[in-house]
Scaffold this motif. Structure first.
Motif, PDB file in Angstrom:
ATOM      1  N   LEU A  73     -12.212 -36.934 -12.891  1.00 29.62           N
ATOM      2  CA  LEU A  73     -13.016 -35.931 -13.596  1.00 29.62           C
ATOM      3  C   LEU A  73     -13.426 -34.793 -12.665  1.00 29.62           C
ATOM      4  O   LEU A  73     -13.508 -33.636 -13.087  1.00 29.62           O
TER       5      LEU A  73
ATOM      6  N   ALA B 169     -15.953 -33.411 -19.400  1.00 29.07           N
ATOM      7  CA  ALA B 169     -15.898 -34.192 -18.162  1.00 29.07           C
ATOM      8  C   ALA B 169     -17.297 -34.443 -17.595  1.00 29.07           C
ATOM      9  O   ALA B 169     -17.551 -35.483 -16.973  1.00 29.07           O
TER      10      ALA B 169
ATOM     11  N   GLU C  22     -18.677 -37.365 -19.456  1.00 28.50           N
ATOM     12  CA  GLU C  22     -17.975 -38.588 -19.058  1.00 28.50           C
ATOM     13  C   GLU C  22     -18.428 -39.045 -17.672  1.00 28.50           C
ATOM     14  O   GLU C  22     -18.585 -40.252 -17.416  1.00 28.50           O
TER      15      GLU C  22
ATOM     16  N   LYS D 127     -10.196 -41.193 -18.798  1.00 29.65           N
ATOM     17  CA  LYS D 127     -10.698 -42.033 -19.886  1.00 29.65           C
ATOM     18  C   LYS D 127     -10.112 -43.433 -19.805  1.00 29.65           C
ATOM     19  O   LYS D 127     -10.807 -44.431 -20.063  1.00 29.65           O
TER      20      LYS D 127
ATOM     21  N   TYR E 170      -7.615 -35.755 -17.992  1.00 25.32           N
ATOM     22  CA  TYR E 170      -8.697 -36.284 -18.828  1.00 25.32           C
ATOM     23  C   TYR E 170      -8.296 -37.634 -19.430  1.00 25.32           C
ATOM     24  O   TYR E 170      -9.093 -38.578 -19.441  1.00 25.32           O
TER      25      TYR E 170
ATOM     26  N   LEU F 104     -10.531 -32.564 -12.437  1.00 28.87           N
ATOM     27  CA  LEU F 104     -10.408 -31.809 -13.685  1.00 28.87           C
ATOM     28  C   LEU F 104     -11.339 -30.598 -13.692  1.00 28.87           C
ATOM     29  O   LEU F 104     -10.920 -29.477 -14.022  1.00 28.87           O
TER      30      LEU F 104
ATOM     31  N   HIS G 213     -12.052 -29.521 -21.778  1.00 30.12           N
ATOM     32  CA  HIS G 213     -12.023 -30.827 -21.124  1.00 30.12           C
ATOM     33  C   HIS G 213     -12.997 -30.873 -19.945  1.00 30.12           C
ATOM     34  O   HIS G 213     -13.579 -31.917 -19.659  1.00 30.12           O
TER      35      HIS G 213
END
Length: 266
Positions: A59, A75, A78, A44, A40, A62, A71
């Motif tokens: 992501l 994600a 994001e 970022k 993560y 993840l 997270h």
């Protein structure tokens, strides 16, 4: 025997090459063994550097490896943001809708609505180009309506959100834009002799955007259109409302419909 040995050797080499190729992707995966926090953080960092594709790939890893952690939930948002900034609105909206559906009580739900509003707002920019020479009747205001709806959900459900103030400002902008659109279309119909359509569009503006400055010219369109149709009672009603609220109005000149002098751009 001499003929068999080369065949065995060739088969062994081929098998080794195949095994080597199969192992290559894992050997090249630098994230192997990384924790959810590390993936993560790297995603970022790539996002901050505007490497949105690289951030999305991280992501994805993840979510695949740690699908039930906090997270992984973040994600999704994001990913939506990366697609928004990367000019992929459909992918952004898909991710946002998935987040809203899967995690309706998530503490970042206000941001999800805000981001959805921003995506639609960005998509509406072509529609919002009012000073262009394009015929406004051919524009599609749906993205502006969708943007307004998302911002409205945000400020209604989360009035104390850090995003609420900006959302309200954008809503005011969109209301003016949508009212302007209705006025443009009403004028468009009037100039082409579609007087009933013009009057109905003006009426719709009054009913939907009654607190905007476009109300005055919309009433003017209605008075002139009803007059052309011979609907004297409706004409007089609209004129009475117009003069009561705008006694110094100058919008009843038919010639003014050919230009923009009779209404100030919002």
């Amino acid at each position: 025997m001499n003929k068999i040995l080369p065949r065995i050797l060739a088969a062994t080499i081929a098998a080794a090459l195949i095994a080597g190729c199969a192992a290559t992707p894992q050997e090249q995966d630098e994230t192997r063994g990384w924790s959810a926090e590390k993936i993560y953080a790297e995603a970022k960092a790539e996002q901050i550097s505007k490497n949105y594709d690289r951030s999305n790939k991280l992501l994805e890893k993840l979510e695949a490896r740690y699908p039930y952690g906090r997270h992984a939930q973040q994600a999704i948002l994001e990913t939506a943001y990366n697609n928004y900034k990367g000019q992929e609105p459909l992918l952004a909206l898909s991710a946002i809708d998935r987040f809203i559906k899967q995690y309706p009580a998530h503490p970042s739900m206000d941001y999800a609505f805000y981001l959805r509003g921003l995506v639609h707002f960005n998509e509406s920019q072509g529609f919002l180009s009012f000073l262009s020479k394009q015929d406004m009747s051919e524009r599609d205001p749906q993205a502006a309506r969708d943007s307004f709806e998302s911002f409205s959900q945000l400020v209604t459900r989360f009035p104390d959100s850090r995003y609420a103030a900006d959302a309200q400002l954008r809503m005011g902008y969109l209301i003016g834009a949508l009212a302007d659109y209705e006025l443009h279309v009403a004028k468009y119909y009037y100039k082409r002799g579609a007087y009933l359509a013009a009057a109905n569009r003006g009426k719709h503006l009054l009913e939907t955007y009654g607190n905007t400055k476009q109300v005055e010219p919309a009433l003017g369109v209605m008075v002139l259109a009803y007059d052309k149709l011979g609907l004297t009672e409706l004409r007089d009603d609209a004129k009475r409302v117009l003069l009561k609220n705008y006694p110094d109005t100058k919008v009843l000149d038919p010639e003014s419909l050919q230009g923009r002098a009779w209404w100030a751009p919002w």
